[in-house]
Motif scaffolding. Structure first.
Motif, mmCIF file in Angstrom:
data_model
loop_
_atom_site.group_PDB
_atom_site.id
_atom_site.type_symbol
_atom_site.label_atom_id
_atom_site.label_comp_id
_atom_site.label_asym_id
_atom_site.label_seq_id
_atom_site.Cartn_x
_atom_site.Cartn_y
_atom_site.Cartn_z
ATOM 1 N N ARG A 5 41.244 -31.154 -27.535
ATOM 2 C CA ARG A 5 40.489 -29.915 -27.288
ATOM 3 C C ARG A 5 39.126 -30.226 -26.661
ATOM 4 N NH1 ARG A 5 43.625 -26.017 -28.831
ATOM 5 N NH2 ARG A 5 44.751 -26.057 -30.794
ATOM 6 N N LEU A 8 39.753 -30.995 -23.062
ATOM 7 C CA LEU A 8 40.054 -29.747 -22.359
ATOM 8 C C LEU A 8 38.786 -28.933 -22.145
ATOM 9 C CD1 LEU A 8 43.461 -28.773 -23.972
ATOM 10 C CD2 LEU A 8 43.048 -29.370 -21.587
ATOM 11 N N ILE A 78 48.682 -33.247 -23.293
ATOM 12 C CA ILE A 78 48.826 -31.838 -22.918
ATOM 13 C C ILE A 78 50.282 -31.499 -22.629
ATOM 14 C CG2 ILE A 78 48.264 -30.117 -21.154
ATOM 15 C CD1 ILE A 78 45.548 -31.409 -20.884
ATOM 16 N N TYR A 85 48.139 -26.296 -26.961
ATOM 17 C CA TYR A 85 47.017 -26.095 -26.049
ATOM 18 C C TYR A 85 47.247 -24.958 -25.052
ATOM 19 C CZ TYR A 85 45.862 -30.799 -27.711
ATOM 20 O OH TYR A 85 45.567 -31.877 -28.488
ATOM 21 N N GLU A 88 44.052 -23.027 -23.815
ATOM 22 C CA GLU A 88 43.206 -23.834 -22.938
ATOM 23 C C GLU A 88 43.853 -24.048 -21.574
ATOM 24 O OE1 GLU A 88 43.904 -24.606 -26.102
ATOM 25 O OE2 GLU A 88 42.018 -24.970 -27.144
#
Length: 160
Positions: A5, A8, A78, A85, A88
């Motif tokens: 995170r 990202l 990812i 995710y 994001e």
């Protein structure tokens, strides 16, 4: 990867900064067009804008390199955890879409600026050509007028 995170978030901030820079370039392109559109080209303003755009382009290139490096670090995380995710990723896609649109706008405005500069150069070239022709005509006129009062000899003395 625990920092997915965070990475990202770094990617998101990088894209937002790129959008801001593209907006600045668009504003500079508008100013550049205005500097060329007047009667006289404002050389100082024109060159200043080019220098600023050069700095922004270098900054975009650095952002792109950094983005690629960070993305390579988290690419497997990812792609392996798309559900984790998804929010994001959607944000990144939206930002990339905005960047694509802004890039197209920048390209179009650069093309318009190039055409405006070429048009202005052609106008200046025409003015220079007309000035040269006017000077040539005036010079020929004055040379011819100087000869008007000159009378060549009518008789020649043939004695030796």
């Amino acid at each position: 990867m625990e920092n997915g995170r965070e990475y990202l978030s770094i990617l998101t901030e990088s894209l937002k900064k790129k959008i801001t820079i593209l907006d600045e370039i668009l504003l500079l392109n508008q100013k550049q067009l205005e500097s060329v559109s007047g009667n006289e080209i404002d050389d100082d303003l024109f060159n200043e804008i080019i220098d600023k755009k050069d700095i922004y382009i270098k900054e975009i290139n650095n952002l792109d390199k950094g983005f690629e490096q960070v993305y390579e670090r988290i690419k497997s995380e990812i792609t392996g955890n798309k559900d984790k995710y998804s929010g994001e990723i959607a944000t990144l896609k939206q930002l990339i879409s905005q960047i694509t649109e802004k890039s197209m706008e920048v390209q179009l405005s650069e093309k318009r600026n190039k055409q405006a500069v070429l048009k202005k150069m052609n106008e200046e070239k025409t003015k220079i050509h007309q000035t040269r022709n006017a000077n040539k005509v005036a010079s020929n006129y004055y040379n011819n007028m100087n000869k008007v009062n000159y009378v060549e000899p009518q008789f020649m003395d043939k004695k030796k």
